[in-house]
Design an enzyme around this catalytic site. Structure first.
Site, PDB file in Angstrom:
ATOM      1  N   TRP A 186     -26.835  25.682  28.171  1.00 25.78           N
ATOM      2  CA  TRP A 186     -27.239  26.526  29.301  1.00 25.78           C
ATOM      3  C   TRP A 186     -28.740  26.443  29.531  1.00 25.78           C
ATOM      4  O   TRP A 186     -29.226  26.868  30.568  1.00 25.78           O
ATOM      5  CB  TRP A 186     -26.794  27.975  29.061  1.00 25.78           C
ATOM      6  N   GLU A 215     -27.878  34.712  19.140  1.00 30.70           N
ATOM      7  CA  GLU A 215     -26.912  34.068  18.236  1.00 30.70           C
ATOM      8  C   GLU A 215     -26.986  34.566  16.791  1.00 30.70           C
ATOM      9  O   GLU A 215     -26.307  34.026  15.924  1.00 30.70           O
ATOM     10  CB  GLU A 215     -27.098  32.541  18.292  1.00 30.70           C
ATOM     11  N   LYS A 254     -32.134  37.383  17.924  1.00 25.74           N
ATOM     12  CA  LYS A 254     -32.782  36.078  17.960  1.00 25.74           C
ATOM     13  C   LYS A 254     -33.603  35.889  19.233  1.00 25.74           C
ATOM     14  O   LYS A 254     -34.590  35.159  19.240  1.00 25.74           O
ATOM     15  CB  LYS A 254     -31.698  35.000  17.869  1.00 25.74           C
ATOM     16  N   GLN A 255     -33.145  36.488  20.310  1.00 28.36           N
ATOM     17  CA  GLN A 255     -33.836  36.309  21.584  1.00 28.36           C
ATOM     18  C   GLN A 255     -33.376  37.418  22.525  1.00 28.36           C
ATOM     19  O   GLN A 255     -32.349  38.059  22.283  1.00 28.36           O
ATOM     20  CB  GLN A 255     -33.506  34.960  22.198  1.00 28.36           C
TER      21      GLN A 255
END
EC number: 2.4.1.230
Lengths: 720, 720
Positions: free
Chosen positions: B323, B465, B576-577
């Site tokens: 993506w 993730e 993670k983000q």
């Protein structure tokens, strides 16, 4: 029958033929690929001990730099069997002398005709020396160009293990290549020199492929001869492998003398393991071929290496050693070349620390050898491999976790070597420690199964790998029992013959009276599931599995494992190879003929002889001989004999079936030849020859005495 | 700032520098490794679409034949930075012209001094043409030897993908190499010619490394110039790739004209995506560098390929597209080079069959795009990878099974492209089908969660993730809702503007009224967990996880994933983000500033900005700008800007962080530059510049109109 030959080249069989035309000298081996190359060839040279890391499969023998590379050009046209017309062709392996020859008469696409004769050998007299001779007889006038290279860009089925260190030309004209494995950092140095007719020689200093180019005037009918000598050494041989390689290539300035040394070395080798089957050329060739393949793979001067399941002849099993060595190959060496056998057993001695570490990591004492073993003796069985049916998926491999019988197999071979040789010095110094520490492992790993009132081993894999996670595999239990008992006997023997060593080992291995008492108890109370008629159950619950008539699946071209699937195979009584029979073969003295017969009759029809393990047929043949079924024995024997020669399993391209090769020799000597050696060193002979064999001669050495036995179909024999 | 330069060579940074000195032309890219080689370099050229199978990791871009190879010898001494003495050194990437230069003054071990200037480019004007110029100025009299090769023995970190087909020299002197990938069978042909000073030239026809060798007399101070042109083509370009390669190299007989064409092509490119940050050289260089890296990786003439997560600049992620393309990189192209954006979206159109097959295999209707996508669009996410802690073990990778948001990300990019360009023809022909079929997938994949009375998605992975197997990830649920609603709007729009296509798609995708009613219901009743203050729960149960203060773990040099372990990370609120913030960034119109603030304040301190995903910082920077936190925005922005230039994550050697590069452009334009484009095509500007920026200029194209905006720190701006 000394010559294995083919009179036509079939590209469809190229990988199979590369395997069976392998040459070697116990230091390295080189597959029978063509000097000039052929599309998709699997050209490879494997050097003992030159392992490098590989993803998933842990470590593998790195395909060494290609020393064969030689191109011939006729007025610029490149000689290749992939183009032009083959007018005549013959390739032959001279096993008596360890030499591969090829003669081709070929017409180029533009019509130039030439006869080329290649001869190659890896010197058995000087293990760092490789020799290649090329004779070119043109049928035209013009120009012949020869390019001889050292090619450092070899790969293992796509995986590259090398990084170039250095290459160049020395002042004496020697071209060299130094390269190093990427992960393990082992250097291999090659030094190349050309001899033969004088020609203008150019050095093409192309990275990783240093090449000598020569141009000759060609006159019809006038032969041109080029001889390529390559010295080879690794950093395992010394700190300056290039110096070693250079030294050995410098000594070889004469084809005739190098060849004579090779012939002498091979004559000595064959003298010790002479076998002849008169009246059956195929069998005669097969047994010599089997011996040859083991001899060229057997390390003579390096006790840190072992023989892989595919020898040094292919990529299969990546050079890893299994129980195949001790149980299948070692008897040949024990009874014909005991110093090789000792060298191979030394490998198990030097890897004892890794075997102890493996046991310790699993929570046990003693020595648990790796199921697959490479340079260090650590377990290198891959835990996952691509699935049969969907290569994108992975299947779990359990042998590294569960096949504990390997430790007993090693101990068994130690004991067999000692009994056959009477080599007390080695046994005291090294062998006894192996036997004691494996016994210690089996005593520690044994579980008290309260409901059955005996000791056993749950969650194991026996020789028959169609069934994993089984309990009380008879082979495992009884070999463990044998190992523990032998440990106790060994200690008693040491007390008497080497009391200082006995004390040392008692101390070092913590062999307290309590511990030894426990050994005794475990051995006495080992679980065994036996029917009243003597039938041994392969493991708990085997007889309750679905029965299967293997004949219902014929004709088939794949194993029952593939047919049933990994899970499915666990549900049936189909077995991959003899397991109970294997037990009875090894512990022969413990079983009466009639008990062997009961088990033979039960397990034989349930064994996947055709596509199961290649380890099965030779053992099956021996037991069949012992049962007097010579015709059936021959069927199994010839299946083993053809495993590589006729590629009956379709996977000979991956390398020699080394256990099968060892088994072929055993089937001839112990099966048809009827040799039976008792633990006390006495022996007897009960020949059971196929009726059309005129005679069988074999030679073996027992406690320093060499005996030559000649047997006849009527059961008579002579001893020379 | 057009020039990225280094004035010293540090071997410890060689792989990082090879990455950032990558050149390319959208057809291929070549890492910045040295022409003459250097020990352990990761020299590589990647060509779009040239994938080949690889164990475990499924498929990867094969490292193409090395066209750079060039050796220089001074009186026989090989020029190499690994030996001798570096007297002066400079390497610079001229991004304005797409050219890499290196100048080295070097003294050989034996004392010969030379200045060598290498210049290379991959022609943007002719994508099949590669050019290398070498100028050698000796400071001694003697002999200079140059060896220029095509090297077909390249590997992917040890894995070999190639088999030689043919090599040789054509009558016009062109040297060629034809090689083919082992599994996928793609041929790559290279054709090499040398120009420059006249010299004696020899052809060294060594297998896989055809080489031209030239010898020049050397006179102190007198330059020798060698120009190497290489034509390159693959069987994806035509049936006779060698003819194509040969044709292109024949047209290039003049360095000056090839260079002029290159400069013109690049001038056109930069014209469209002009950005300038005055007052902050590092930021100015970084944004140009980010654009440059995406431009050289963007396919112009091939709609069957996409940009991998590491562009064409390294081995990381093996050329697979994620993506990252649609959400991070595509905006740059949509707003500056819409024909490139369309080309990239076409890839998703041609891979629709694979997306449908993936959905079908999982039991769903519609199109579920592969999480990792290569040549066919099939799922190529490895299912197992070596474990962080024990490389012999394998860890399961779940993204290919669970990251369903990819389909909405693709649909989002389609819609964004359409809104920005008004390209109705493409949307009708291709885009609408993607939007409708992904909507169909999300409606089918939605589960009715009876206890909550809403539709949702269980067992998924969202953008963050660190948490897998989660239920009702807000990003996934609300992007799915958006996708389904957009599908319904798309169909309505088609009814009006392209009724025939609407009827076609209704038929083809079976869009019955009942099905569309179901879509409506799913979208209306989508689960969302919201606190009264507007705080969105990232997924069910997130707020119940152990809270964590990331500051407690500072200083650290690895991700929280590595610190907690794969299982452990699931138990904490460390992410993670940005995940919820990402949702609010994409669906900006649905959220008030105050609701964004609530979520920003909650999730920002729980995000692993430093070693989490490189996708996070640029988005975090944009949201921080929107929240008015310019200083904090700059901190995130500069972290993204340095990902490759300063290798702050330590993995730049694996290739460019392409999503981060796309994010850097977005952060400048949408963050600091304050550009906000509404779905109806209207736009506004709210600049939020760091105080020390003098001005920021950026250019973008919306519905065919190009606008140049210049903003100032005081919030004022001009539009040109």
């Amino acid at each position: 029958m000394w010559i294995l030959a083919e009179d036509a080249f079939d590209p469809a069989q190229q990988h199979h033929k590369e395997t069976i035309f392998t040459i070697g000298n116990g230091y390295l081996a080189t597959r029978g690929a063509f000097e000039e190359g052929y599309p998709n060839d699997r050209r490879a040279t494997f050097i003992h001990g030159v392992f490098d890391d590989a993803p998933i499969v842990v470590t593998e023998l790195a395909n060494a730099p290609d020393w064969l590379a030689m191109q011939v050009l006729l007025d610029g046209e490149k000689f290749s069997l992939a183009t032009g017309t083959i007018l005549a062709y013959r390739r032959e392996l001279d096993m008596q002398n360890g030499i591969l020859r090829r003669e081709v008469r070929w017409r180029s696409p533009q019509g130039r005709v030439v006869t080329i004769r290649f001869t190659r050998f890896a010197s058995l007299a000087d293990e760092h020396l490789l020799a290649l001779r090329c004779e070119i007889v043109p049928e035209f006038d013009g120009q012949i160009e020869v390019r001889a290279a050292l090619n450092g860009q070899t790969d293992n089925e796509g995986l590259l293990h090398w990084r170039l260190i250095e290459q160049g030309q020395l002042t004496d004209g020697t071209v060299f290549l130094r390269t190093r494995t990427r992960k393990s950092g082992i250097e291999v140095a090659c030094a190349m020199r050309l001899h033969g007719d004088t020609a203008q020689t150019m050095f093409w200093d192309v990275e990783n492929v240093p090449t000598l180019q020569q141009v000759y005037p060609a006159y019809a009918g006038q032969p041109i001869v080029v001889m390529k000598f390559v010295g080879i050494a690794t950093s395992r041989d010394g700190n300056q492998p290039l110096d070693i390689a250079h030294h050995h290539v410098q000594t070889a300035h004469n084809w005739e003398s190098a060849l004579a040394a090779q012939q002498q070395a091979w004559a000595r080798e064959w003298e010790r393991c002479h076998v002849e089957i008169n009246g059956d050329d195929e069998a005669d060739l097969a047994v010599r071929f089997s011996i040859f393949q083991l001899l060229i793979a057997a390390p003579r001067h390096d006790h840190r290496v072992n023989i892989g399941a595919k020898t040094l002849s292919g990529f299969g099993y990546r050079g890893h050693a299994f129980w195949d060595t001790e149980i299948f190959m070692l008897p040949l060496f024990i009874y014909t070349s005991p110093e090789i056998a000792r060298n191979l057993l030394d490998y198990r001695y030097v890897t004892l620390p890794a075997a102890r570490a493996k046991a310790r990591a699993a929570g046990y004492e003693g020595a648990w050898y790796a199921w697959e073993s490479a340079d260090t003796g650590e377990e290198v069985t891959p835990t996952w491999v691509p699935d049969f049916h969907d290569k994108k998926k992975l299947a779990r491999v359990w042998t590294g976790d569960l096949a504990i019988h390997i430790s007993a197999d090693v101990a068994y071979a130690v004991q067999q070597y000692w009994q056959a040789t009477g080599d007390n010095a080695w046994y005291i110094e090294r062998g006894a420690e192996i036997v004691l520490d494996t016994a210690k492992f089996f005593a520690a790993r044994a579980e008290w199964l309260a409901e059955r009132g005996c000791y056993g081993y749950t969650d194991v894999i026996g020789p028959d790998e169609y069934h994993d996670h089984v309990n009380n595999n008879a082979y495992t239990n009884l070999l463990a029992q044998w190992n523990i008992r032998t440990g106790l006997e060994t200690l008693a023997w040491l007390e008497q013959h080497a009391p200082q060593k006995a004390a040392e080992l008692r101390q070092q291995l913590d062999l307290t009276p309590e511990r030894l008492q426990h050994w005794q108890t475990v051995a006495e109370k080992m679980c065994i599931s036996l029917r009243p008629n003597g039938l041994i159950e392969q493991f708990d619950g085997f007889f309750a599995l679905k029965d299967v008539n293997l004949a219902d699946y014929e004709p088939r071209t794949k194993s029952m494992h593939e047919i049933f699937g990994i899970e499915g195979a666990n549900e049936y009584q189909a077995i991959k190879q003899p397991d109970v029979l294997m037990l009875q073969f090894l512990l022969r003295e413990q079983y009466s003929d009639s008990q062997i017969r009961v088990n033979y009759d039960y397990y034989t029809p349930r064994t996947d002889h055709t596509y199961g393990s290649s380890l099965g047929p030779p053992i099956q043949a021996i037991v069949a001989c012992q049962m007097g079924d010579v015709a059936e024995a021959y069927e199994h024997f010839i299946r083993a004999a053809r495993a590589d020669l006729r590629d009956v399993r379709g996977n000979a391209g991956d390398g020699i079936h080394a256990a099968s090769a060892g088994g072929v020799w055993q089937a001839v000597v112990f099966g048809f030849g009827g040799l039976r050696i008792h633990p006390d060193g006495t022996w007897e002979v009960h020949p059971r020859l196929p009726s059309y064999w005129r005679w069988l001669t074999y030679r073996f050495t027992l406690r320093g005495q060499t005996h030559t036995v000649t047997c006849y179909p009527d059961g008579s024999y002579t001893i020379g």
